[in-house]
Design a protein around this motif. Sequence first.
Motif, PDB file in Angstrom:
ATOM      1  N   ARG A 206       0.835  -1.204   0.000  1.00 36.45           N
ATOM      2  CA  ARG A 206       0.000   0.000   0.000  1.00 36.45           C
ATOM      3  C   ARG A 206       0.869   1.254   0.000  1.00 36.45           C
ATOM      4  N   SER A 209       2.342   1.902  -3.403  1.00 37.08           N
ATOM      5  CA  SER A 209       1.397   2.363  -4.419  1.00 37.08           C
ATOM      6  C   SER A 209       1.308   3.887  -4.489  1.00 37.08           C
ATOM      7  N   THR A 230      -0.430  -0.073  -8.428  1.00 35.29           N
ATOM      8  CA  THR A 230      -1.564  -0.224  -7.524  1.00 35.29           C
ATOM      9  C   THR A 230      -1.153  -1.208  -6.437  1.00 35.29           C
ATOM     10  N   PRO A 231      -1.798  -1.179  -5.262  1.00 36.08           N
ATOM     11  CA  PRO A 231      -1.448  -2.139  -4.208  1.00 36.08           C
ATOM     12  C   PRO A 231      -1.551  -3.588  -4.684  1.00 36.08           C
ATOM     13  N   GLU A 232      -2.540  -3.879  -5.514  1.00 33.56           N
ATOM     14  CA  GLU A 232      -2.746  -5.251  -5.973  1.00 33.56           C
ATOM     15  C   GLU A 232      -1.597  -5.723  -6.861  1.00 33.56           C
ATOM     16  N   LEU A 235       1.534  -6.144  -4.663  1.00 28.56           N
ATOM     17  CA  LEU A 235       1.418  -7.352  -3.837  1.00 28.56           C
ATOM     18  C   LEU A 235       1.674  -8.604  -4.671  1.00 28.56           C
ATOM     19  N   ASP A 236       1.161  -8.633  -5.893  1.00 27.70           N
ATOM     20  CA  ASP A 236       1.390  -9.778  -6.778  1.00 27.70           C
ATOM     21  C   ASP A 236       2.873  -9.944  -7.097  1.00 27.70           C
TER      22      ASP A 236
END
Length: 246
Positions: A206, A209, A230-232, A235-236
């Motif tokens: 987060r 991002s 983006t955070p997603e 994270l991936d």
Amino acid sequence: MDNTAAVTATELTKVYGTGNTRVSALRGVSLAVPHGQFVAIMGPSGSGKSTLLHCLAGLDKASSGRVRIGTAELDGLADGRLTRLRREAVGFVFQSFNLLPTLSAAENILLPLRLAGRRPDGDWLDRVIDLLGLADRMHHRPNQLSGGQQQRVAVARALITRPSVVFADEPTGNLDSRSGAEVLSLLRASVRELGQTVVMVTHDPRAASYADRVVFLADGRIVDEVTDPTPEVVLDRVGRLEARAA
């Protein structure tokens, strides 16, 4: 590498120890951060991200390779000149705030100028204080401030000299999620509104991002990069690196 970059690393290596205790923390890292960009550095534990930050900031010396802040080459600088360069061209934000408890917020913010024998630029000070929302906290000492307020003071201290680059090492590590988001928003705003350059190490997707660009390290090498994260997505990418490391 771009000669106009705020900070440039070329083929950096960093080795600790010798023989059986030899550890290669950085293995030929090259990176350029343009003026006015917010870059996050991420990677698994032991990937070399904090070592890279410390070498870029002149807090540690690389075993080989070159580091340049603006047009100033760090390699070969005498200790006094390196200290002066860090004082004038670099701002630091640490996880532990590092405020002096006996000084007010205002005195902590102005400390880098005082150490450099420089007077504050009143207009710039007002802009920084206004951006960080500290006008009503300037006479408070650190123990009278929340963690988030203390870190805002630390960010103001980092910005007060108008440095070429601000280095932030896990700046939200000691903050709750709300205070952390506020500090990250302020770092983002310093880039957008003041033209600041920020290089931040973080383990938090987060937090990353908020950056314009995320650079991923593994085993002392840059292995991936994402722009407009983006955070997603972050994270991936982190998950993939950790799975590979395991």
